[in-house]
Write an enzyme that holds these catalytic residues in place. Sequence first.
Site, PDB file in Angstrom:
ATOM      1  N   LYS A   1       0.810  -1.209   0.000  1.00 31.53           N
ATOM      2  CA  LYS A   1       0.000   0.000   0.000  1.00 31.53           C
ATOM      3  C   LYS A   1       0.849   1.268   0.000  1.00 31.53           C
ATOM      4  O   LYS A   1       0.375   2.343  -0.365  1.00 31.53           O
ATOM      5  CB  LYS A   1      -0.970  -0.030   1.179  1.00 31.53           C
ATOM      6  CG  LYS A   1      -1.992  -1.174   1.073  1.00 31.53           C
ATOM      7  CD  LYS A   1      -2.614  -1.182  -0.282  1.00 31.53           C
ATOM      8  CE  LYS A   1      -3.719  -2.192  -0.567  1.00 31.53           C
ATOM      9  NZ  LYS A   1      -3.965  -3.324   0.232  1.00 31.53           N
TER      10      LYS A   1
ATOM     11  N   CYS B   1     -13.684  -7.275   2.174  1.00 27.69           N
ATOM     12  CA  CYS B   1     -15.058  -7.289   1.648  1.00 27.69           C
ATOM     13  C   CYS B   1     -15.227  -8.309   0.517  1.00 27.69           C
ATOM     14  O   CYS B   1     -16.130  -8.177  -0.303  1.00 27.69           O
ATOM     15  CB  CYS B   1     -15.436  -5.908   1.137  1.00 27.69           C
ATOM     16  SG  CYS B   1     -15.601  -4.697   2.447  1.00 27.69           S
TER      17      CYS B   1
ATOM     18  N   LYS C   1     -12.725  -9.401  -1.794  1.00 33.23           N
ATOM     19  CA  LYS C   1     -11.928  -9.234  -3.013  1.00 33.23           C
ATOM     20  C   LYS C   1     -11.144 -10.509  -3.319  1.00 33.23           C
ATOM     21  O   LYS C   1     -11.194 -11.012  -4.442  1.00 33.23           O
ATOM     22  CB  LYS C   1     -10.991  -8.030  -2.827  1.00 33.23           C
ATOM     23  CG  LYS C   1     -10.275  -7.620  -4.098  1.00 33.23           C
ATOM     24  CD  LYS C   1     -10.001  -6.126  -4.194  1.00 33.23           C
ATOM     25  CE  LYS C   1      -9.348  -5.478  -3.013  1.00 33.23           C
ATOM     26  NZ  LYS C   1      -8.022  -5.944  -2.633  1.00 33.23           N
TER      27      LYS C   1
ATOM     28  N   ALA D   1      -5.969 -11.623  10.896  1.00 33.20           N
ATOM     29  CA  ALA D   1      -4.829 -12.532  10.709  1.00 33.20           C
ATOM     30  C   ALA D   1      -4.680 -12.840   9.218  1.00 33.20           C
ATOM     31  O   ALA D   1      -5.667 -12.831   8.477  1.00 33.20           O
ATOM     32  CB  ALA D   1      -5.046 -13.812  11.502  1.00 33.20           C
TER      33      ALA D   1
END
Length: 624
Positions: free
Chosen positions: A231, A274, A276, A388
Amino acid sequence: MEDIVKKLLENKLDEDNLRKLLSLGNPKMHAFVAEAIELTRPESVFVCDDSDTDLAYIRNRAIESNEERSLAIEGHTCHFDGPYDQARDKANTKYLLAAGTDLGASLNSTDKEAGTKEVLSFLKDSMVGREMLVCFFCLGPANSDFSIACVQITDSPYVAHSECLLYRAGYEQFKSISDSPDFFRFLHSEGELENYVSKNIDKRRVYIDLGENIVYSVNTQYGGNTIGLKKLALRLAINKASREGWLAEHMFVMGVHGPGGRVTYFTGAFPSACGKTSTSMLPGQTIVGDDIAYLRKMGGEIRCVNVESGIFGIIRDVNSTDDPVIYEALTNPGEIIFGNVLVTDDGKPHWLGMGAELPTEGTNYSGQWHKGKTDDKGKEISPSHKNARYTVRISELSNCDEHLNTPEGVPVGAMIYGGRDSDTLVPVEQAFDWTEGIIAKGAMLESETTAATLGKEGVRTFNIMSNMDFVSLPLGRYIQNNLDFAEGIAKPPFIFSVNYFLRGKDGKYLNGMMDKKVWILWAELRVHGDVEAIETPTGLIPKYEDLAGLFKRELDEDFTKENYIEQFTIRVPNLLAKIDRVEQIYKTKVPDTPQIVFDVFNTQRKRLNTAKDKLGDYISPFDL
Ligand code: SPV
Ligand code: MN
């Protein structure tokens, strides 16, 4: 090379490591390493040239340093982050803003001079007595228009090891860029450790310098805060893409297998946790990537690659029924890092939703754990953390797509936007066209918060393109870039929304875990014009017969008309409220919102009100 750089490197690196570093003729990279040495003052420096010996060295260091422990199955290890370092720290992740620049109020930023000073002060002397690891990776397949070379400096063998699984080797890529200054730089130190985890969590910082393409990360170990190429690089890439006319997105890439052996590539943007990864891993389909994609216009079409080559996935609810491919990989020999699961004395990992009863004691992120153990606030500690993770190479999965490493990527047939939404959107809906798709599916996306970031869960939150945490330019410009991206493309990808989290009146989810397979396969049929659809005020939804056929064929389930009506009812008041909510955000917080965004809101509002006047608040799809 400047004398001072040369001297610093010669003083600290032994002959072999110096040779490896200097074989890459890149002065800017040499200076970055030298400056990091001067700042952090490591005991020694190891340079990884991607040879088997060097990769094995990093793996072994992770175990010797106790950042990972070996598990019973060959190749498996487990890493623990500290109890307060279990997710991305949004509050302390900031853009360093040079004087005269502005990213808008919705992005977390700080003055460049003050912020740089602060983070450098935390990094100062942080590697004293430790070994600095210098690693090279490539974002996207090597030697392609998509490739971005990266150098990662870290004192955490766990971070380096994770990156070896998650990214393509970059030593050779660095050779090929020669002395180019165009690459990403990451400097990470886990800071002072206590029981092998970062101690000074109050001094955890992730600061991003867009002008320099550098990210600093300190006093943290959790992957989302430390793995530079994940990220941290996405934030740099979004800004770079905006300057260069391509897109960097928080998206999976998968091959959807339609009739007659046809493969249509889909990208899908979902906020963290969600669905993916589980969408990209659907049985019968092939995976290119589960988290980050670069998209470029090439030869009149939109093509994309997976930026990564591995998965840092949420392990919760991975079991042999719902995620058979991952489960198979997680229970067989191979190089896998488990993170923040429960480990028992026999070296076995355990996690929530694995399909078996969990043991009552073992070791987890809180240390020695037993059922009923509470934290310092008196809250019961979960055996395995909700966030986790497991880390695995995609090439080791049985459903790996043949184009994972294809330099020109795959053509994008469709793009999906999904979020956690209990009461508004239908399970799947096609947008009328690209513009309405980008705006009403992507730029209007909201989702209920999850354990993937620190903070309260279940709060409905605006999350533009599922990329809100990573956007690094003013939001209006980001939307405009997306809108413009289809210019000159004869057949832009179809855009869909999906919602796996719709709940009934009793609060229970209306859909099973595998239902998403039907939505995705229906979307694939739409891309090729194989099925018709029903027009709603906000898009196009499936006909009952088509879904019933897919449910029967794919899942051997009877999809009843009652189910269809409950799931695909158009909830007009909820949809109107959603438009109002999101419009308010754009009006108050995004001064550069393109006018077309408000136009689309108004068009949809008008269509919804017209339908409401005719058919009422809650409209059965059979009435449309
Ligand atoms: C996410 O949270 O979106 C992830 C994991 O993919 S990480 O960003 O690395 O925390
Ligand atoms: Mn992600």
